[in-house]
Write an enzyme that holds these catalytic residues in place. Structure first.
Site, short mmCIF file in Angstrom:
data_model
loop_
_atom_site.label_atom_id
_atom_site.label_comp_id
_atom_site.label_asym_id
_atom_site.label_seq_id
_atom_site.Cartn_x
_atom_site.Cartn_y
_atom_site.Cartn_z
N ASP A 127 0.56 -1.24 0.18
CA ASP A 127 -0.44 -0.37 -0.10
C ASP A 127 0.95 0.89 -0.39
O ASP A 127 0.65 1.82 0.73
CB ASP A 127 -0.93 0.28 1.17
CG ASP A 127 -2.13 0.72 1.20
OD1 ASP A 127 -2.30 1.36 0.16
OD2 ASP A 127 -2.44 1.10 1.74
N ASN A 160 1.84 7.80 2.50
CA ASN A 160 2.31 6.39 3.45
C ASN A 160 3.18 7.19 3.84
O ASN A 160 4.61 6.20 4.08
CB ASN A 160 1.23 5.60 2.95
CG ASN A 160 0.58 4.87 3.66
OD1 ASN A 160 -0.62 5.71 3.74
ND2 ASN A 160 -0.17 3.85 2.59
#
Length: 334
Positions: A163, A168
């Site tokens: 992901d 992130n």
């Protein structure tokens, strides 16, 4: 040393020389700070001086993100003048030559500093937009390089992130880069718990409020806009380090283009685009380095075997481009 000495005084200096100069500057700053304490009588007086100095440069630190005309000399002049004006007002006040309230001294510092750096900004050559873009690109690529190295370390430990998105990848106050949100990580040789659940749901975090960028969990796990084709098809047994390489390439795509590889009104429409084919190709005609375009294209190959074999290999190409960009900049300075 890095922003001024290396750029204007010794652009050809090596790292060993720069470290030595940095040590001398650090010692000089310590001596200067010790001497400066002789000019103040209370801790509150020291804080007022720091506030005045910071206020003098505050405006330029805000405007430099929005006004491309501001250059390095603008910032240097603002720092020097703000310091000199603050020190002058303080010394004249102690000698009882002038008498200004703290608020008035603050306004004088801000006013004089602003006038000077505005004048310097228009008196010195402007840094063109292409140069601004080149500097911003180098910073972004350097950040992605550190993130790629962190991912490479995880791969060596047998972990795939699954992901990787710009949301992130976090940059701290001191430039440290951290790869976040390992909730969908897959460990080699172990069953995939997310896929075993079988449910397809949307997970919302503070950094992913955009519907098209939300993470999907289940047989298809990840963020659609950065998902490798095999990941979008739910082929869990084919997910490996090259799946993360694709996501890193998708992040690089966004760095180069300013937008995600795939865009749509929601996650479902983006997911279907990923299944249908590659994103719109990027062109070198838009001041985009060919080397980075090739790295991005290879990393985002629809066939996993055609991608970089590892995140480390991907990082190596980014590092090679950064080294080349640095050498080109030094050559131009000479």
């Amino acid at each position: 040393v890095n922003d001024f000495y290396r750029r204007f005084v010794r652009p050809e200096a090596g790292e060993k020389h720069l470290v030595a100069v940095s040590r001398l500057v650090t010692v000089g700053l310590m001596a200067g700070a010790a001497g400066f304490t002789l000019l103040i009588e209370t801790a509150s007086e020291g804080f007022r001086l720091l506030l005045s100095f910071g206020a003098g440069t505050g405006l330029i630190y805000l405007l430099r993100w929005y006004w491309w005309r501001i250059n390095a000399w603008s910032e240097i002049s603002a720092m020097v003048v703000s310091f000199l004006v603050t020190l002058t007002i303080h010394l004249l006040g102690r000698a009882e030559i002038i008498s200004l309230s703290p608020d008035a001294a603050l306004l004088w510092t801000v006013g004089v500093t602003t006038v000077v750096w505005f004048a310097v900004t228009f008196a010195t050559p402007a840094v063109d937009r292409a140069t601004h873009w080149a500097l911003a690109l180098r910073r972004l690529v350097a950040t992605l390089l550190q993130a790629s190295q962190a991912v490479a370390y995880a791969h060596q430990r047998g972990v795939v992130h699954r992901d990787l998105t710009p949301e992130n990848i976090m940059v701290g106050d001191f430039g440290e880069v951290q790869v976040m949100d390992w909730g969908l990580a897959k460990v080699f040789g172990r069953p995939d718990l997310a896929a075993a659940e079988g449910a397809l749901e949307v997970v919302v975090t503070d950094r992913s409020q955009d519907e098209a960028a939300r993470t999907r969990v289940g047989a298809v796990a990840g963020t659609p806009a950065y998902m490798a084709p095999e990941q979008a098809r739910g082929e869990v047994d084919r997910i490996d380090a090259r799946t993360d390489v694709y996501a890193l390439g998708a992040v690089l795509y966004e760095v180069l283009s300013g937008h995600r590889p795939y865009r749509g009104r929601d996650g479902e429409s983006v997911w279907r685009q990923v299944l249908q084919g590659p994103p719109p190709p990027l062109s070198a005609g838009h001041n985009l380095p060919e080397e980075l375009l090739e790295t991005c294209t290879r990393a985002m190959s629809r066939v996993s075997e055609h991608r970089h074999p590892s995140a480390q290999a991907f990082a190596a190409e980014l590092e090679a481009w950064l080294d080349g960009a640095k050498q080109r900049e030094q050559a131009l300075a000479i």
